[in-house]
Design a protein around this motif. Sequence first.
Motif, PDB file in Angstrom:
ATOM      1  N   LYS A 135      40.631 -42.473  83.788  1.00 33.38           N
ATOM      2  CA  LYS A 135      42.039 -43.284  83.906  1.00 33.38           C
ATOM      3  C   LYS A 135      42.338 -43.252  85.204  1.00 33.38           C
ATOM      4  O   LYS A 135      43.373 -43.869  85.676  1.00 33.38           O
ATOM      5  CB  LYS A 135      42.980 -41.822  83.619  1.00 33.38           C
ATOM      6  N   GLY A 165      54.939 -37.853  78.180  1.00 32.52           N
ATOM      7  CA  GLY A 165      54.048 -37.875  76.927  1.00 32.52           C
ATOM      8  C   GLY A 165      52.827 -37.077  76.985  1.00 32.52           C
ATOM      9  O   GLY A 165      51.905 -37.314  76.286  1.00 32.52           O
ATOM     10  N   ARG A 166      52.686 -36.015  77.935  1.00 35.66           N
ATOM     11  CA  ARG A 166      51.618 -35.494  78.036  1.00 35.66           C
ATOM     12  C   ARG A 166      52.086 -33.799  78.302  1.00 35.66           C
ATOM     13  O   ARG A 166      52.604 -33.684  79.349  1.00 35.66           O
ATOM     14  CB  ARG A 166      50.920 -35.821  79.440  1.00 35.66           C
ATOM     15  N   TYR A 167      51.832 -33.067  77.401  1.00 39.88           N
ATOM     16  CA  TYR A 167      52.176 -31.953  77.411  1.00 39.88           C
ATOM     17  C   TYR A 167      51.285 -30.906  77.227  1.00 39.88           C
ATOM     18  O   TYR A 167      49.764 -31.401  76.935  1.00 39.88           O
ATOM     19  CB  TYR A 167      53.116 -31.606  76.257  1.00 39.88           C
ATOM     20  N   GLU A 223      47.069 -29.497  80.818  1.00 39.96           N
ATOM     21  CA  GLU A 223      46.948 -31.032  81.441  1.00 39.96           C
ATOM     22  C   GLU A 223      47.841 -31.094  82.533  1.00 39.96           C
ATOM     23  O   GLU A 223      48.701 -30.272  82.625  1.00 39.96           O
ATOM     24  CB  GLU A 223      47.126 -32.085  80.524  1.00 39.96           C
ATOM     25  N   GLN A 227      49.959 -32.837  66.628  1.00 35.04           N
ATOM     26  CA  GLN A 227      49.220 -33.856  66.174  1.00 35.04           C
ATOM     27  C   GLN A 227      49.312 -34.046  64.522  1.00 35.04           C
ATOM     28  O   GLN A 227      49.147 -32.966  63.878  1.00 35.04           O
ATOM     29  CB  GLN A 227      47.687 -33.703  66.599  1.00 35.04           C
ATOM     30  N   ARG A 262      36.777 -43.741  73.528  1.00 32.07           N
ATOM     31  CA  ARG A 262      37.389 -42.461  73.065  1.00 32.07           C
ATOM     32  C   ARG A 262      36.910 -41.302  73.949  1.00 32.07           C
ATOM     33  O   ARG A 262      35.759 -41.216  74.580  1.00 32.07           O
ATOM     34  CB  ARG A 262      37.328 -42.249  71.709  1.00 32.07           C
ATOM     35  N   THR A 270      48.596 -44.481  74.406  1.00 31.33           N
ATOM     36  CA  THR A 270      47.814 -44.393  73.278  1.00 31.33           C
ATOM     37  C   THR A 270      48.731 -43.345  72.476  1.00 31.33           C
ATOM     38  O   THR A 270      48.930 -42.129  72.739  1.00 31.33           O
ATOM     39  CB  THR A 270      46.436 -43.772  73.476  1.00 31.33           C
ATOM     40  N   ILE A 271      49.252 -43.935  70.992  1.00 36.12           N
ATOM     41  CA  ILE A 271      49.843 -43.082  70.202  1.00 36.12           C
ATOM     42  C   ILE A 271      48.856 -42.401  69.504  1.00 36.12           C
ATOM     43  O   ILE A 271      49.157 -41.160  68.939  1.00 36.12           O
ATOM     44  CB  ILE A 271      50.805 -44.117  69.463  1.00 36.12           C
ATOM     45  N   ARG A 318      54.463 -38.548  71.113  1.00 35.59           N
ATOM     46  CA  ARG A 318      54.179 -40.005  71.457  1.00 35.59           C
ATOM     47  C   ARG A 318      54.758 -40.978  70.602  1.00 35.59           C
ATOM     48  O   ARG A 318      55.444 -41.825  70.707  1.00 35.59           O
ATOM     49  CB  ARG A 318      52.874 -40.533  71.788  1.00 35.59           C
ATOM     50  N   ARG A 320      46.215 -28.027  75.602  1.00 35.68           N
ATOM     51  CA  ARG A 320      45.627 -28.756  76.460  1.00 35.68           C
ATOM     52  C   ARG A 320      46.219 -28.375  78.037  1.00 35.68           C
ATOM     53  O   ARG A 320      47.332 -28.605  78.088  1.00 35.68           O
ATOM     54  CB  ARG A 320      45.087 -30.057  76.440  1.00 35.68           C
TER      55      ARG A 320
END
Length: 419
Positions: A209, A119-121, A114, A126, A257, A279-280, A309, A112
């Motif tokens: 957010k 914690g955001r790559y 982003e 997943q 979600r 959120t894990i 995460r 993604r």
Amino acid sequence: MKFTAPKGTRDLLPPETTAWQYAEQVFCEVCHRFGYQEIRLPTFEQTALFQRGVGETTDVVQKEMYTFDDKGGRSMTLRPEGTAGVVRSYIENGMASWPSPVRLFYMITAFRYENVQKGRYREFHQFGCEAIGAEGPAIDAELISLLDLYFKTMGLKETSLRINSIGCPQCREQYHRVLKAWLKPHLTKLCANCQERFERNPLRIIDCKEENCARLTADAPAQMDYLCQTCGDHFNGLQHQLRLLDLPFVIDRRIVRGLDYYTRTVFEFVSGHVGTQGTICGGGRYDGLIAAVGGSATPGIGFALGVERLFMELQAQEVQMPLPQPARLFIAVAGNHADEAARLCSRLRRSGIYADVDTMGRSLKAQMKYAGKSGAAAVLVLGDDEVNSGTGRLRDLASGQEIEVALDQLKNLLQPRTV
Ligand code: ATP
Ligand code: MG
């Protein structure tokens, strides 16, 4: 020119990879225990699959996809998540004729575009499960129970489960009307994204957010209060099942979600340790998805767990994983016995022993230094005496103790590994 890993990606190096292998093994084991089987799918799919399956109004599709034209002029996208591909495969491979529910799990990288932060790559990992074909809340509880067992087996002490229901297209319509009427006076104060969402997908505003939007909508009406009879029964059924299975939960009316295809049950496992979002793992029911991507109407539910995460959480809770550290033997070559050492090492490896031998023609002193640094548990020097007598001295590097061994008995003294 100095090359660096692209922004938002991360090299996973040993020994960290050992911990990742452990997390993968435990995930496979727990999934198998619940009757889920692994599915492996392409890393990229037709762009239209995600537009349809994730949803045109989502952040993922609007802003975050890695989309490119291939040399044949087809629009392709690196998967931003796992569910759309699984559903595409479910339809394409006729899994509707398999025993129902079809229970699948996956371990994937996802992509993604982003804003990179804790914690955001842009490339991340997943673990996920999908259960397709069952409508009632028992399967929802089963998936949550699987996750709970996974977290416990990994050694997490606290995990916090939050659940909500976002209804079905019928009851959501009424809720959208109520929500829009409530939001209208606040509209100009919401972020540009939310102003767009207002017409196309107002539910998503609850999920924004932006701090300001979250504050403004804190008291907005919740879908929960507008569930139709069937959706209400489903949600009550889920709570009954969770109590039955001793799975503590909190009802969080604000979880909606990020993805368009969710219906009824949505849930998250959250933590205070993994950055702003916390959120894990997120999941939910997607009863409308399979029909939306061309199959016949079939209910389904799944979750995706962010592995980066998960590791942040394991670290924050100071979890010690029981990582395997098999003892490895280093065979040092003295004199001109490199060939004999290579053969002895090969024989041991074939019997399942972890063994290593000099491959660089180094001096005995340099080899001993290497053995110490490389983490070998024991060393055996192979020189004239050893080759002639067929015996040698096995030296434990930690204790310094030595024992006399017959070379052909070595494999019985060391721990073999079965694969
Ligand atoms: P978030 O609200 O954090 O953006 P999301 O709703 O976009 O999450 P999902 O699409 O539900 O996330 O993905 C499931 C899980 O994957 C998330 O709970 C999170 O743990 C992980 N995840 C999502 N995006 C990223 C990312 N960019 N980097 C690392 N992990 C991620
Ligand atoms: Mg996101």
